[in-house]
Design a protein around this motif. Structure first.
Motif, PDB file in Angstrom:
ATOM      1  N   PHE A  66       0.845  -1.190   0.000  1.00  0.00           N
ATOM      2  CA  PHE A  66       0.000   0.000   0.000  1.00  0.00           C
ATOM      3  C   PHE A  66       0.878   1.235   0.000  1.00  0.00           C
ATOM      4  N   LYS A  72      -3.777   4.687   3.844  1.00  0.00           N
ATOM      5  CA  LYS A  72      -5.153   4.210   3.685  1.00  0.00           C
ATOM      6  C   LYS A  72      -6.168   5.148   4.336  1.00  0.00           C
ATOM      7  N   THR A  95     -14.056  -6.084  -4.758  1.00  0.00           N
ATOM      8  CA  THR A  95     -12.630  -5.832  -4.916  1.00  0.00           C
ATOM      9  C   THR A  95     -12.387  -5.177  -6.270  1.00  0.00           C
ATOM     10  N   THR A 135     -12.741   4.467  -6.994  1.00  0.00           N
ATOM     11  CA  THR A 135     -11.366   3.955  -7.046  1.00  0.00           C
ATOM     12  C   THR A 135     -10.596   4.600  -8.194  1.00  0.00           C
ATOM     13  N   LEU A 157      -8.089  -2.704  -3.887  1.00  0.00           N
ATOM     14  CA  LEU A 157      -8.849  -2.246  -2.737  1.00  0.00           C
ATOM     15  C   LEU A 157     -10.070  -3.147  -2.639  1.00  0.00           C
ATOM     16  N   TYR A 159     -13.614  -3.547  -0.722  1.00  0.00           N
ATOM     17  CA  TYR A 159     -14.601  -2.850   0.083  1.00  0.00           C
ATOM     18  C   TYR A 159     -15.515  -3.887   0.737  1.00  0.00           C
ATOM     19  N   VAL A 169     -12.306  -0.837   4.426  1.00  0.00           N
ATOM     20  CA  VAL A 169     -11.517  -0.880   3.199  1.00  0.00           C
ATOM     21  C   VAL A 169     -10.289  -1.723   3.497  1.00  0.00           C
TER      22      VAL A 169
END
Length: 171
Positions: A66, A72, A95, A135, A157, A159, A169
């Motif tokens: 990440f 994040k 996703t 996104t 990502l 959700y 997330v």
């Protein structure tokens, strides 16, 4: 005898050629996303190959998973401001997987939806489209370098949806 040896050599060559052709149909790395003119922006470009590395790094290839400006928490805060939710009382996971190129630009977005038992299931098309657009709007992905070479990397990502709302997330 010479004819038999010649035939055997020719047969071996043909067999090897067939094997090479069959193997080349597979991607260089498991999980690579192929460009699709029906859903990918024509102006999105991958960077060139660096050394003997694959063109795009996967999370399991040692790239920090990440790397977003503000981490994040910045994404979660932006998502909360957008107030994206479903009118349906659904539970599951959506996703969005994509590629971040060496300039920090994103493309090749792919979506996967699962119910709360992790089985493939359509949850809510409208909610999925909103999360996909959200996104795509994220513009803080950091470019990466490995040993001085700019590289592309895959990001995702996930959700988590509870009662029609994004509750978390991931990663």
């Amino acid at each position: 005898m010479i004819k038999a040896i010649s035939f055997l050599c020719l047969f071996s060559f043909a067999l090897i050629s067939c094997q090479t052709e069959r193997i080349s149909k597979y991607p260089k790395t498991v999980g690579d996303i192929e460009f699709d003119t029906t859903q990918d922006a024509a102006d999105f470009k991958k960077c060139g190959k660096a050394k003997d590395w694959p063109v795009s790094f996967q999370y399991y290839q040692g790239v920090k998973q990440f790397d977003y400006k503000g981490e994040k928490i910045a994404i979660v805060e932006k998502l909360n401001k957008e107030n994206i939710e479903s009118e349906k009382n659904i539970n599951g996971y959506i996703t969005v997987r994509f590629l971040v190129n060496c300039e920090g630009k994103t493309g090749l977005f792919r979506l996967k939806h699962m119910n709360s038992e992790w089985k493939d299931a359509m949850l809510d098309q409208e909610l999925e489209n909103k999360l996909l657009q959200f996104t795509k709007s994220l513009d803080g992905w950091k470019p990466k370098e490995i040993e001085g070479f700019k590289v592309d990397y895959y990001q995702y990502l996930t959700y988590k949806i509870e009662n029609g709302k994004v509750s978390e997330v991931l990663p």
